[in-house]
Design an enzyme around this catalytic site. Structure first.
Site, PDB file in Angstrom:
ATOM      1  CB  CYS A 116      -0.892  -0.019   1.244  1.00  0.00           C
ATOM      2  SG  CYS A 116      -2.004   1.378   1.386  1.00  0.00           S
ATOM      3  CG  HIS A 159      -5.847  -2.608  -0.835  1.00  0.00           C
ATOM      4  ND1 HIS A 159      -4.876  -3.225  -0.087  1.00  0.00           N
ATOM      5  CD2 HIS A 159      -5.532  -1.288  -0.866  1.00  0.00           C
ATOM      6  CE1 HIS A 159      -4.003  -2.304   0.327  1.00  0.00           C
ATOM      7  NE2 HIS A 159      -4.382  -1.116  -0.134  1.00  0.00           N
ATOM      8  CD  GLU A 160      -7.307   1.142  -3.381  1.00  0.00           C
ATOM      9  OE1 GLU A 160      -7.438   2.147  -2.645  1.00  0.00           O
ATOM     10  OE2 GLU A 160      -6.207   0.587  -3.548  1.00  0.00           O
ATOM     11  CG  HIS A 163      -7.351   2.405   1.571  1.00  0.00           C
ATOM     12  ND1 HIS A 163      -6.529   2.768   2.610  1.00  0.00           N
ATOM     13  CD2 HIS A 163      -6.563   1.775   0.674  1.00  0.00           C
ATOM     14  CE1 HIS A 163      -5.297   2.359   2.357  1.00  0.00           C
ATOM     15  NE2 HIS A 163      -5.287   1.747   1.188  1.00  0.00           N
TER      16      HIS A 163
END
Length: 186
Positions: A116, A159-160, A163
């Site tokens: 990341c 993953h995003e 976030h």
């Protein structure tokens, strides 16, 4: 990935009115990265500018395949993804940005190594679905989108989305034994 909204994501990207501004990427433990982002109105011109900034910043960041609004200091549920050219990518559908995205289906869970931009010194093993269906909206038009994808692109989407929920991959590793010092390439 299939786009079941009747829109071309590439055509949408080409329609961005202006190029985005490259913005600094925040590093952990910045508190914005740990806060759940706010839902956005995808038709708000500020969200379209944010989308353009995410794409511009992602494109100049070496090795970057995704970038979420919290990483550039905006507590919002907006992210960009583009796995084009990544050696682990099999399914590749170019650059796209989604607002208020959620995973509606996730199957075939597998571990994989993740890194990341906001955690520049570490990578880690994270178990994620290798097939996902994600729903969200396109910035600018608000057009609803349902994406189906697999493999590395599915991992990048999850993953995003994490976030945008205030989570880093560090929150998903099994422990210190699953963290690794990132290799430095000159």
């Amino acid at each position: 990935m299939s786009c079941e909204a009747g829109v071309s994501l590439d055509a949408w990207l080409a329609a961005l009115a202006e190029p985005g501004t490259v913005r600094p990427v925040l590093n952990a433990p910045n508190p914005v990265l740990a806060r759940e982002g706010d839902e956005v109105d995808p038709t708000d011109p500020a969200v379209l500018r944010l989308a353009a900034d995410l794409v511009a910043t992602m494109r100049v960041s070496r090795g970057c395949v995704g970038l979420a609004a919290p990483q550039i200091g905006e507590s919002a549920k907006v992210f960009a993804v583009d796995v084009t050219g990544h050696p682990k990518a099999v399914t590749v559908h170019g650059t796209f940005v989604l607002c208020n995205a959620t995973v509606v289906s996730a199957t075939r869970w597998r571990p994989g190594r993740e890194g990341c931009l906001s955690v520049p010194d570490l990578t880690g093993d994270v178990k994620r679905a290798s097939r996902v269906v994600v729903e969200g909206a396109l910035p600018g038009t608000g057009e609803p989108v349902r994406l189906t994808t697999d493999g590395f692109e599915a991992r990048a989407l999850q993953h995003e989305i994490d976030h945008c929920a205030g989570m880093l991959f560090l929150d998903r590793v099994a422990g210190a034994h699953a963290l690794y010092q990132r290799k430095v390439y000159l």
